[in-house]
Design a protein around this motif. Structure first.
Motif, mmCIF file in Angstrom:
data_model
loop_
_atom_site.group_PDB
_atom_site.id
_atom_site.type_symbol
_atom_site.label_atom_id
_atom_site.label_comp_id
_atom_site.label_asym_id
_atom_site.label_seq_id
_atom_site.Cartn_x
_atom_site.Cartn_y
_atom_site.Cartn_z
ATOM 1 N N ILE A 1 0.845 -1.131 -0.026
ATOM 2 C CA ILE A 1 0.107 0.044 0.210
ATOM 3 C C ILE A 1 0.889 1.104 -0.021
ATOM 4 O O ILE A 1 0.783 2.049 -0.817
ATOM 5 C CB ILE A 1 -0.884 -0.141 1.087
ATOM 6 N N TYR B 1 -0.973 -7.173 4.457
ATOM 7 C CA TYR B 1 -2.011 -6.124 5.003
ATOM 8 C C TYR B 1 -2.154 -5.943 6.469
ATOM 9 O O TYR B 1 -2.026 -4.728 6.788
ATOM 10 C CB TYR B 1 -3.338 -6.340 4.464
ATOM 11 N N SER C 1 -0.982 -1.445 7.105
ATOM 12 C CA SER C 1 -2.329 -0.776 6.189
ATOM 13 C C SER C 1 -2.464 0.729 6.505
ATOM 14 O O SER C 1 -3.294 1.281 6.125
ATOM 15 C CB SER C 1 -3.515 -1.984 6.583
ATOM 16 N N LEU D 1 -3.220 3.794 4.196
ATOM 17 C CA LEU D 1 -4.672 4.097 3.858
ATOM 18 C C LEU D 1 -5.390 5.294 4.300
ATOM 19 O O LEU D 1 -6.074 6.128 3.664
ATOM 20 C CB LEU D 1 -5.673 2.705 4.048
ATOM 21 N N VAL E 1 -7.132 -0.842 -4.215
ATOM 22 C CA VAL E 1 -6.447 -1.813 -3.370
ATOM 23 C C VAL E 1 -7.211 -3.186 -3.432
ATOM 24 O O VAL E 1 -8.452 -3.074 -3.101
ATOM 25 C CB VAL E 1 -6.180 -1.319 -1.784
ATOM 26 N N PHE F 1 -11.176 -0.028 -1.928
ATOM 27 C CA PHE F 1 -10.597 -1.102 -1.381
ATOM 28 C C PHE F 1 -11.702 -2.384 -1.818
ATOM 29 O O PHE F 1 -12.911 -2.205 -1.517
ATOM 30 C CB PHE F 1 -10.679 -1.137 0.223
#
Length: 636
Positions: A448, A476, A480, A483, A495, A581
């Motif tokens: 990410i 993840y 994460s 985000l 994603v 997502f």
């Protein structure tokens, strides 16, 4: 000016020049502030934000490691001409960047790190978050950056800034030496003043070197290639960093020499080019691996020959195989004991080779073999992509659905788990910048943050193509948090999270070494068996977790329509102007086609487990194909 003010303004005025391309070397700074840098670098960025906001933009991040990952993703999209600086506070903030530093250096991609350090004067000693070692009082946590960086220095006195800053820029813009560049900044020195020469703050250009091949080395390489019956090209990241994809296409189109790519070299040729056989090595295709195994001359272009590329030294099996290694770095050009190194820029060498090999073409029988193997592999991918109708689709089907819904110029981003291997084999790259799998370090959690850097890099170049991050639940959960950055800045990122309730890649590897997926499943702890091997899946809702960041979420319901629903979800995400997502469940036991590659992971020599005993016997059989790869005698 303070040391921090001088450094930030200096960085704002550095330019990389690559032929006709001129761009800011450091277009921005990521920073997380603490007591170590809030009064230094933080104040300098605030002051510029008030006085000259366009000069050096500041961007927030949620994790120091992720700042470096963003820098690397950005640098890849700009072919190493530009990267970001990352500023961190003393102690844990600084050490959080260590993984990012190792990743940048391993991938040969530039990233500027500005970790804060403890007081140079030691007037306040020890400070909060300071590491103390009685056997070396001057040691700080920042010394851990030394083995991870291509350049390291510490500004212990203000007047040292000039030589250190210039040295750092030299390495950042050096195609051979680039990687993590670390300038440690003691928190007191950051805020000290110095008289700054105007010359230090003037625009400065750093011209990328594109060294030409030496005549003798080129002549030896040409003679060897002309004398080869089964030549094979391994195209690495150096092809793309040199901007040499057009020259590679012209050379192989004229000569008919087949090409296999490394992870970093994905995009060197489009997937449907007649000479492109796909990935080579441990995660390679049958087409590339079969031709590599029989090659009498291997032409490596911009590759560092990792163990995945050489299939742990089993990929190139001709007893007399010779290596023509074209690389701007002598360290890589001389690998495998070759007597045919060409230490030069990839693009310049390909231009020279095309001229010297004019009129030369591989034999008709070899061309037919190339076409046959390519056709067979393409058909195998078609089968792997075909929807099975299972409630839980396999990862190959998921990749196929994503591929079908994306545009040729879209960028796929990945780094760790089982996805890199499947993408290397199956993803049909259609654009030179369309494939970004960080596999030199294969860092869980890169996806990410790295994808965010990729998107920043494209946007800075005025390129609005979509960036699709594919990530497993294991990666993840590692990282994460960016985000939140995506939402804060309104950056469009797609994603796709593949939920398989564990570590799919290591689970499969665990089976091959006889450990039966021990410790690789996300399960409720079984107190009686004292392990996590039961059937009670963790009630973790990662779609809800992503939704809590404020990002749009699409959940794919398991069932016979899951693949069609996934393709529709990707299309919807592409049509949206917001980040999306997508959550999809998969069956981790469904694998892609066998590419006939191997990876050397040692198996216990002795064990009470029958599964390990069987795995050891198979391991002994497979490693018989290993050879030292010392090259053969030079052509006479």
């Amino acid at each position: 000016m303070t040391v921090s003010q001088a450094l930030i303004e200096f960085l704002a005025r550095q330019w990389t020049v690559d032929g006709d391309i001129r761009e800011r070397t450091i277009p921005g700074v990521f920073g997380i502030f603490g007591h170590g840098n809030v009064a230094g670098v933080g104040q300098a960025l605030k002051q510029l934000n008030v006085d000259q906001p366009e000069l050096m933009p500041y961007f927030q991040a949620r994790n120091e490691q992720a700042m470096v990952h963003q820098s690397v993703g950005y640098a890849r999209m700009h072919r190493r001409r530009a990267t970001f600086a990352s500023a961190a506070s003393v102690g844990p903030g600084a050490t959080n960047m260590l993984t990012g530093a190792a990743l940048a250096t391993t991938n040969r991609l530039p990233a500027l790190l500005l970790p804060s350090d403890t007081f140079a004067t030691r007037v306040a000693d020890p400070v909060l978050q300071q590491l103390e070692q009685p056997w070396d009082i001057g040691l700080t946590v920042n010394d851990a950056f030394r083995p991870l960086s291509k350049f390291f220095d510490r500004v212990q006195r203000p007047e040292q800034l000039y030589s250190i800053a210039l040295g750092a820029m030299r390495v950042l813009t050096d195609p051979v030496e680039t990687g993590a560049v670390t300038i440690a900044l003691p928190e007191d020195v950051q805020a000290e003043t110095l008289d700054v020469p105007i010359e230090f703050l003037q625009d400065r250009e750093w011209h990328l070197r594109r060294p030409l091949p030496e005549h003798g080395a080129l002549a030896r390489a040409v003679a060897t290639i002309r004398g080869a019956e089964r030549p094979f090209i391994v195209a690495g990241g150096g092809v793309l960093y040199s901007g040499a994809e057009d020259q590679l296409r012209a050379l192989v189109g004229a000569t008919g020499i087949p090409v296999g790519t490394t992870q970093a070299g994905g995009g060197s040729l489009p997937w449907d080019h007649p000479q492109y056989l796909g990935a080579v090595g441990a995660t390679g295709t049958t087409a590339a691996n079969r031709l590599a195994a029989e090659a009498d001359v291997v032409i490596g272009i911009g590759t560092r020959y990792s163990d995945f590329t050489t299939a742990s030294r089993t990929a190139f099996r001709d007893p007399s195989v010779r290596f023509v290694n074209i690389n701007v770095a002598a360290f890589d050009a001389y690998k495998h004991g070759t007597q045919l190194p060409v230490v030069a820029d990839a693009r310049e060498t390909l231009v020279a080779l095309a001229a010297e090999l004019a009129g030369h073409r591989v034999a008709a029988g070899y061309s037919e073999r190339i076409a046959h193997e390519k056709s067979e592999w393409d058909a195998a991918v078609d089968v792997a992509f075909a929807p099975s109708g299972r409630a839980l689709p396999g990862q190959p089907e998921i990749i196929g659905a994503v591929q079908s819904a994306t545009a040729p110029e879209d960028v796929i981003v990945q780094a760790a788990g089982s996805l890199p291997g499947d993408l290397h084999q199956l993803w049909r790259v259609r654009d030179p910048l369309g494939y970004h799998v960080e596999y030199a370090y294969s860092c869980m959690g890169y996806e990410i943050a790295g994808g965010l850097g990729v998107k920043r890099g494209l946007t800075a170049a005025g390129d609005e193509r979509d960036v699709i991050v594919m990530v497993g639940d294991g990666s993840y959960l590692m990282l994460s948090s960016e985000l939140a950055t995506v939402v804060a800045e309104g950056i469009k990122l797609i994603v796709i999270l593949i939920q398989n309730h564990g570590f799919a890649s290591i689970g499969h590897l665990s089976e091959t070494v006889g450990s039966e997926r021990f410790g690789t499943k996300y399960r409720v702890y079984d107190a009686e068996a004292r392990n996590f091997q039961g059937d009670r899946v963790l009630p973790v809702d990662l779609a809800m977790n992503a939704r809590s960041y404020g990002i749009d979420v699409i959940e794919i319901t398991p069932g016979s329509d899951a693949i069609a629903d996934l393709a529709a979800a990707v299309a919807a995400a592409k049509a949206s102007d917001r980040a999306t997502f997508i959550h999809v469940h998969s069956d981790p036991l469904v694998y892609g086609p066998d590419g006939e590659g191997w990876w050397d992971v040692p198996v216990s020599e002795v064990s009470t487990l029958e599964s390990t005993q069987r795995a050891r016997a198979e391991y002994e059989r497979l490693r018989q194909a290993q050879r030292p790869l010392l090259g053969a005698e030079d052509a006479r």
